[in-house]
Design an enzyme around this catalytic site. Structure first.
Site, PDB file in Angstrom:
ATOM      1  N   GLU A 156       0.768  -1.277  -0.095  1.00  0.00           N
ATOM      2  CA  GLU A 156       0.057   0.036  -0.212  1.00  0.00           C
ATOM      3  C   GLU A 156       0.944   1.423  -0.144  1.00  0.00           C
ATOM      4  O   GLU A 156       1.029   2.188   0.593  1.00  0.00           O
ATOM      5  CB  GLU A 156      -1.170  -0.008   1.440  1.00  0.00           C
ATOM      6  CG  GLU A 156      -1.608  -1.125   1.716  1.00  0.00           C
ATOM      7  CD  GLU A 156      -3.208  -1.686   2.458  1.00  0.00           C
ATOM      8  OE1 GLU A 156      -2.560  -0.103   3.070  1.00  0.00           O
ATOM      9  OE2 GLU A 156      -4.023  -2.000   1.969  1.00  0.00           O
ATOM     10  N   GLU A 187      -6.298  -8.272   0.704  1.00  0.00           N
ATOM     11  CA  GLU A 187      -6.370  -8.733   1.551  1.00  0.00           C
ATOM     12  C   GLU A 187      -8.172  -7.789   1.758  1.00  0.00           C
ATOM     13  O   GLU A 187      -8.669  -7.187   1.294  1.00  0.00           O
ATOM     14  CB  GLU A 187      -6.022  -7.236   2.628  1.00  0.00           C
ATOM     15  CG  GLU A 187      -4.507  -7.362   2.453  1.00  0.00           C
ATOM     16  CD  GLU A 187      -3.350  -6.345   3.645  1.00  0.00           C
ATOM     17  OE1 GLU A 187      -4.489  -5.504   4.361  1.00  0.00           O
ATOM     18  OE2 GLU A 187      -2.572  -5.968   3.768  1.00  0.00           O
TER      19      GLU A 187
END
Ligand SMILES: *[C@@H]1O[C@H](CO)[C@@H](O)[C@H](O)[C@H]1NC(C)=O
Ligand SMILES: *[C@@H]1O[C@H](CO)[C@@H](O)[C@H](O)[C@H]1NC(C)=O
Ligand SMILES: *[C@@H]1O[C@H](CO)[C@@H](O)[C@H](O)[C@H]1NC(C)=O
Ligand SMILES: *[C@@H]1O[C@H](CO)[C@@H](O)[C@H](O)[C@H]1NC(C)=O
Ligand SMILES: *[C@@H]1O[C@H](CO)[C@@H](O)[C@H](O)[C@H]1NC(C)=O
Ligand SMILES: *[C@@H]1O[C@H](CO)[C@@H](O)[C@H](O)[C@H]1NC(C)=O
Length: 503
Positions: A122, A268
């Protein structure tokens, strides 16, 4: 044997395999930001016992990778955000690949089937500002080039797990079909899409409906789940869950950039079980079981029908994660810290009432707890000692507002945090004193709905390589622990979208 019989046997075999397996394409995130870790061999057995075939790591820990050799599991490893700047140097990227991929013999049955190298985690998260925006694309390119040069680029792809906050729908048209990449990073994303596309690598995105609720209290709860909310309309398409809406925003954004067919993986997705009013076992089970059923149907989303490779977050609770994102951050596991399942979950997605298979042969510390002495006063001194326990490794998130053990009285809460600290200190003699306020007991102080845990005993699996690698591993952990899993902008945009569509 006749052809018909062979087909029949193959069919039986097929049914047999999939009866015991979890839904095709389902993986889990194996995070290790824990004070006490299960032995890698124990974890790998747990994955196999539950039919899980894919696992995603947040680094490239050699102890874990060595244990994965010959397991047949598909593995995603990672370079951490803090390594990105270095990997902008092609020589260093080559070194990285030759240290963390090539030794594991990715194309051999006895090796580790590393299918993806995640380059950062991220990195474009809005919370990081511009810290990683310039270094990510070069690192991605260099890692993939190094994989290609080493002859494994066909089977091992470099990609980047992004948070869902890299794309959005404009406020004036907040619907999935209007999805675009976030304007401030769109040019960087373009560079990345070019590299991914040239190598047939997937786009990876992390999606967290739980955080939709957490950040926007007016978010309509039922859209986080998969059990049939009132459809929301975008043109001719109806949406009944935020995952589909979020996926299609990404599909639309990719289409704008000319990559309509780029494969997408959900890196995720999950639901925590403690640390917030909406983080409990009931809602986690509802979300995860609904998700797995949704995946098993192979329906996909309206704009991207079909199979969706998905990694649950996460495998275990991790008691050393930062609570900066919220008190729920240590409780994302489908298993507790010790490999015990938290709730029944049918990983096949076929509606069976099944329980996950627990970790085998877990060794615990002795049945000893640390508690507040009966006559100790609840005063400022006690509060100081509790703070000490909580700020020095004890996990006090379960006693906070909205958490599972918040119902305890003041003295029980003190015992809870003293015990947590004592266990994390491996029950060392000196760790249950607290200026004379605490004492060790062999009587379980647990009450219904609030367990005073016993930690797991130090694992016997040690490897010299682990020590050698530990410093960069530590860096990886801190990077991972400050990462906020969730999409602020997108989620808020969605909350707005859902609210507006609802009118
Ligand atoms: C690795 O996984 C891929 C994807 O399932 C599979 O096609 C390939 O055969 C596996 N490689 C090995 C060496 O097992
Ligand atoms: C779980 O959370 C939901 C929403 O806050 C609540 O309605 C429900 O009662 C909770 N369930 C349990 C078992 O705590
Ligand atoms: C599922 O199984 C558990 C025991 O394993 C049982 O308590 C529960 O009632 C069952 N639920 C359903 C819906 O059958
Ligand atoms: C720690 O406790 C054990 C068992 O209670 C005892 O045998 C040992 O002497 C203690 N060690 C110290 C340093 O107090
Ligand atoms: C407490 O621990 C026991 C034993 O491991 C387990 O059976 C029970 O489900 C746990 N309760 C909670 C609330 O976690
Ligand atoms: C406790 O044991 C674990 C192994 O399970 C070890 O990693 C850790 O360093 C120990 N902690 C302390 C405070 O001694």
């Amino acid at each position: 044997m006749s052809r018909g019989w062979q087909t029949f046997s193959a069919l039986l075999l097929f049914i047999g395999i999939f009866n015991n397996a979890c839904v095709e394409g389902l993986g889990v995130n194996w995070g290790t930001v824990s004070s006490h870790k299960l032995a890698p061999e124990t974890v790998i057995q747990l994955l196999k016992d539950n039919g899980i075939q894919k696992v995603k790591l947040f680094d490239a820990d050699p102890t874990i990778l060595m244990a994965l050799a010959g397991s047949g599991l598909e593995v995603m490893i990672a370079a951490t955000n803090l390594e990105l700047a270095d990997l902008g140097d092609p020589t260093k990227a080559k070194d990285w690949v030759h240290k963390n991929v090539i030794p594991y013999n990715v194309n051999s049955k006895d090796g580790v089937n590393i299918t993806i190298v995640a380059v950062g985690n991220e990195p474009f998260l809005q919370a990081y500002g511009d810290k990683f925006t310039g270094v990510t694309a070069p690192a991605l390119k260099n890692i993939q080039d190094a994989l290609n040069e080493a002859g494994v680029g066909k089977t091992t792809k470099a990609s980047i797990p992004f948070n869902g906050d890299v794309y959005m729908s404009p406020l004036y048209n907040p619907v999935p079909s209007a999805g675009i990449f976030r304007p401030d990073i769109a040019d960087k994303i373009r560079d990345i899409l070019k590299i991914l596309s040239a190598n047939n690598a997937p786009f990876i995105v992390n999606i967290y409906p739980f955080l939709s609720l957490y950040f926007a209290k007016d978010f309509p709860l039922e859209y986080a789940f998969f059990d049939g909310a009132t459809p929301l309309v975008d043109g001719k398409i109806q949406y009944t869950n935020v995952l589909d809406a979020n996926m299609d925003t990404l599909v639309s954004a990719l289409k704008v950039e000319g990559y309509s067919d780029m494969p997408i993986i959900v890196g995720e997705i999950g639901w925590p079980t403690d640390g917030d009013t909406n983080a409990n076992v009931t809602l986690a089970q509802r979300f995860l079981q609904g998700l797995i059923k949704h995946l098993a149907s192979n329906k996909g989303s309206p704009l991207r029908p079909g199979y969706l490779e998905t990694y649950l977050f996460g495998l275990f609770d991790e008691d050393k994660k930062s609570t900066l994102p919220g008190n729920f951050e240590r409780s994302w596991g489908i298993f507790k810290y010790d490999g015990q399942p938290k709730f029944p979950l049918d990983l096949s997605g076929k509606g069976e009432n099944k329980t996950l298979v627990a970790a085998k042969d877990v060794q615990y510390l002795p049945k000893k707890w640390c508690v507040l002495k009966g006559d100790a006063p609840t005063d400022a001194n006690l509060a100081d000692n509790m703070n000490y326990a909580c700020n020095n490794g004890g996990d006090c998130t379960p006693i906070q507002d909205g958490s599972s053990c918040n119902f305890l009285d003041a003295k029980q809460k003190a015992s809870y945090v003293f015990n947590s600290y004592f266990q994390i200190q491996n029950q060392s003699n000196t760790s249950c004193d607290f200026k004379g306020l605490a004492t060790v007991t062999t009587q379980d102080p647990s009450v219904p709905n609030c367990n005073f845990t016993i930690q797991i005993a130090p694992s016997t699996s040690t490897s010299p390589a682990h020590g050698a690698h530990s410093s960069s591993h530590e860096q990886g952990k801190s990077a991972a622990s400050t990462s906020l899993p969730g999409t602020l902008a997108t989620i808020l945009a969605f909350a707005t979208m859902l609210a507006q569509l609802r009118l």
